[in-house]
Scaffold this active site. Structure first.
Site, PDB file in Angstrom:
ATOM      1  N   GLY A   1       0.870  -1.175   0.000  1.00  0.00           N
ATOM      2  CA  GLY A   1       0.000   0.000   0.000  1.00  0.00           C
ATOM      3  C   GLY A   1       0.901   1.217   0.000  1.00  0.00           C
ATOM      4  O   GLY A   1       1.759   1.353  -0.860  1.00  0.00           O
ATOM      5  N   GLU A   2       0.764   2.057   1.007  1.00  0.00           N
ATOM      6  CA  GLU A   2       1.644   3.223   1.133  1.00  0.00           C
ATOM      7  C   GLU A   2       2.103   3.232   2.584  1.00  0.00           C
ATOM      8  O   GLU A   2       1.297   3.445   3.493  1.00  0.00           O
ATOM      9  CB  GLU A   2       0.892   4.492   0.748  1.00  0.00           C
ATOM     10  N   SER A   3       3.391   2.985   2.771  1.00  0.00           N
ATOM     11  CA  SER A   3       3.856   2.698   4.132  1.00  0.00           C
ATOM     12  C   SER A   3       3.713   3.885   5.082  1.00  0.00           C
ATOM     13  O   SER A   3       3.479   3.682   6.277  1.00  0.00           O
ATOM     14  CB  SER A   3       5.297   2.191   4.105  1.00  0.00           C
TER      15      SER A   3
ATOM     16  N   CYS B   1       5.851  -5.566  -0.021  1.00  0.00           N
ATOM     17  CA  CYS B   1       6.029  -4.178  -0.459  1.00  0.00           C
ATOM     18  C   CYS B   1       6.028  -3.204   0.729  1.00  0.00           C
ATOM     19  O   CYS B   1       6.996  -3.186   1.475  1.00  0.00           O
ATOM     20  CB  CYS B   1       4.977  -3.851  -1.508  1.00  0.00           C
TER      21      CYS B   1
ATOM     22  N   ARG C   1      12.857   2.758   0.378  1.00  0.00           N
ATOM     23  CA  ARG C   1      11.394   2.796   0.283  1.00  0.00           C
ATOM     24  C   ARG C   1      10.840   2.826  -1.147  1.00  0.00           C
ATOM     25  O   ARG C   1       9.860   2.151  -1.455  1.00  0.00           O
ATOM     26  CB  ARG C   1      10.912   4.027   1.053  1.00  0.00           C
TER      27      ARG C   1
ATOM     28  N   ILE D   1       5.202  -2.330  -7.699  1.00  0.00           N
ATOM     29  CA  ILE D   1       4.466  -1.049  -7.732  1.00  0.00           C
ATOM     30  C   ILE D   1       5.141  -0.078  -6.761  1.00  0.00           C
ATOM     31  O   ILE D   1       5.135  -0.315  -5.554  1.00  0.00           O
ATOM     32  CB  ILE D   1       2.989  -1.253  -7.317  1.00  0.00           C
ATOM     33  N   ARG D   2       5.727   0.984  -7.286  1.00  0.00           N
ATOM     34  CA  ARG D   2       6.510   1.912  -6.445  1.00  0.00           C
ATOM     35  C   ARG D   2       7.321   1.083  -5.449  1.00  0.00           C
ATOM     36  O   ARG D   2       7.331   1.328  -4.238  1.00  0.00           O
ATOM     37  CB  ARG D   2       5.584   2.874  -5.673  1.00  0.00           C
TER      38      ARG D   2
ATOM     39  N   HIS E   1       4.301  -7.971  -5.316  1.00  0.00           N
ATOM     40  CA  HIS E   1       2.938  -8.287  -4.855  1.00  0.00           C
ATOM     41  C   HIS E   1       2.429  -9.628  -5.388  1.00  0.00           C
ATOM     42  O   HIS E   1       1.652  -9.639  -6.351  1.00  0.00           O
ATOM     43  CB  HIS E   1       1.965  -7.206  -5.346  1.00  0.00           C
TER      44      HIS E   1
ATOM     45  N   GLU F   1       0.061 -11.292  -4.287  1.00  0.00           N
ATOM     46  CA  GLU F   1      -1.412 -11.338  -4.147  1.00  0.00           C
ATOM     47  C   GLU F   1      -2.114 -10.751  -5.366  1.00  0.00           C
ATOM     48  O   GLU F   1      -3.320 -10.865  -5.506  1.00  0.00           O
ATOM     49  CB  GLU F   1      -1.852 -10.630  -2.849  1.00  0.00           C
TER      50      GLU F   1
HETATM   51  N1  LIG Z   1       3.203  -1.010  -3.468  1.00  0.00           N
HETATM   52  C1  LIG Z   1       3.702  -0.614  -2.335  1.00  0.00           C
HETATM   53  O1  LIG Z   1       3.410  -1.125  -1.275  1.00  0.00           O
HETATM   54  C2  LIG Z   1       4.605   0.577  -2.423  1.00  0.00           C
HETATM   55  C3  LIG Z   1       5.281   0.932  -1.151  1.00  0.00           C
HETATM   56  C4  LIG Z   1       5.767   2.361  -1.206  1.00  0.00           C
HETATM   57  N2  LIG Z   1       7.036   2.459  -1.842  1.00  0.00           N
HETATM   58  C5  LIG Z   1       5.802   2.914   0.199  1.00  0.00           C
HETATM   59  O2  LIG Z   1       6.633   3.616   0.599  1.00  0.00           O
HETATM   60  O3  LIG Z   1       4.965   2.668   0.974  1.00  0.00           O
END
Ligand SMILES: NC(=O)CC[C@H](N)C(=O)O
EC number: 3.5.1.2
Length: 250
Positions: free
Chosen positions: A47-49, A79, A109, A143-144, A202, A204
């Site tokens: 997600g977004e940490s 992630c 990150r 993803i990112r 990911h 999942e």
């Molecule tokens: N798909 C992800 O979970 C990306 C993580 C993202 N880089 C973060 O800092 O949270």
């Protein structure tokens, strides 16, 4: 019955629960510290940490999450979940963010760049394939995505990935400057350290259930070992008790 907790503050927790369901296992959404007592293992999703950390702080989850990891319960971070589990993170937003920690590594990150640099690639993970069968490669959805730049001696590398030529592997760089001779270097994208499994991508979001099945087996093995240790402890206590209770003939 196996109950796998899935941290459900933000991100791809529903997708993890759906894969677990396909494997016949119940995933339980975790939003409060006390809910961790009802599960034997835990998945921290992507997600977004930073956002996830803020929500975890708000719900006072960090102490219980740290305790869960420290007690040796099986935990898998994907992630953002990997970032949560790392002992050290670089490339954080100003002000940083709290981490759960436990995994002896430094993670960058946003190593692979921003949303538009997200990609899919085949990832070689022979150890997982040897346990789960099937091809040696896995579809990696990045993803990112973060990457592990340094890992301690206890950390078993399950998969690495070549660094795109425009990215630096220095843990202290922003990850955006150019560096020469980095074409051949690799970063770590999947690891195991005792009770912790972590992937930068990911699983999942793919149809391949092998990473989930690998985690479930790992969790079962850990449960069996701790049960037999518990049994041993009970036996020792029992025989000591018997000794103490031997009749004394005078
Ligand atoms: N798909 C992800 O979970 C990306 C993580 C993202 N880089 C973060 O800092 O949270």
């Amino acid at each position: 019955m196996t109950l796998v907790g899935v941290l459900a503050l933000q991100g791809s927790f529903n997708e993890h629960i759906a894969v677990l369901r396909r494997l016949g296992v119940k995933g339980v959404e975790i939003r409060k510290p006390e809910q961790l007592q009802n599960v034997t293992s835990l998945i921290i999703p992507g997600g977004e940490s930073t956002t996830m950390a803020k929500l975890a702080e708000y719900h006072n989850l960090f102490p219980s999450l740290r305790e869960f990891v420290k007690m040796g319960r099986p935990v898998w971070g994907t992630c953002a979940g990997l970032i949560f589990l790392a002992d050290k993170a670089t490339g954080q937003k100003t002000g940083g963010q709290q981490l759960v920690g436990g995994l002896d590594c430094t993670v960058h990150r946003n190593f692979f760049g921003s949303q538009i640099q997200s990609f899919e690639a085949e990832v070689l993970a022979p150890e997982v394939a040897s346990k789960e069968g099937g091809p040696e490669t896995f579809r990696g959805v990045f993803i990112r995505a973060p990457a592990i730049l340094e890992a301690g001696p206890e950390v078993q590398v399950l998969a690495d990935y070549p660094v795109p030529s425009n990215i630096s592997t220095s843990p202290y760089s922003s990850g955006e400057e150019q560096k020469e001779n980095v074409e051949q270097s690799k970063v770590i994208v999947a690891v195991r350290q005792g009770n912790i499994l972590a992937t930068a991508f990911h699983p999942e979001l793919t149809a391949d259930t092998r990473w989930h099945s690998y985690f479930l087996k790992m969790a079962n093995e850990i449960a069996e070992t701790s049960n037999s240790q518990l049994q041993l402890q009970v036996n020792i206590n029992y025989s000591q008790k018997q000794l103490n209770e031997l009749p004394i003939f005078q």
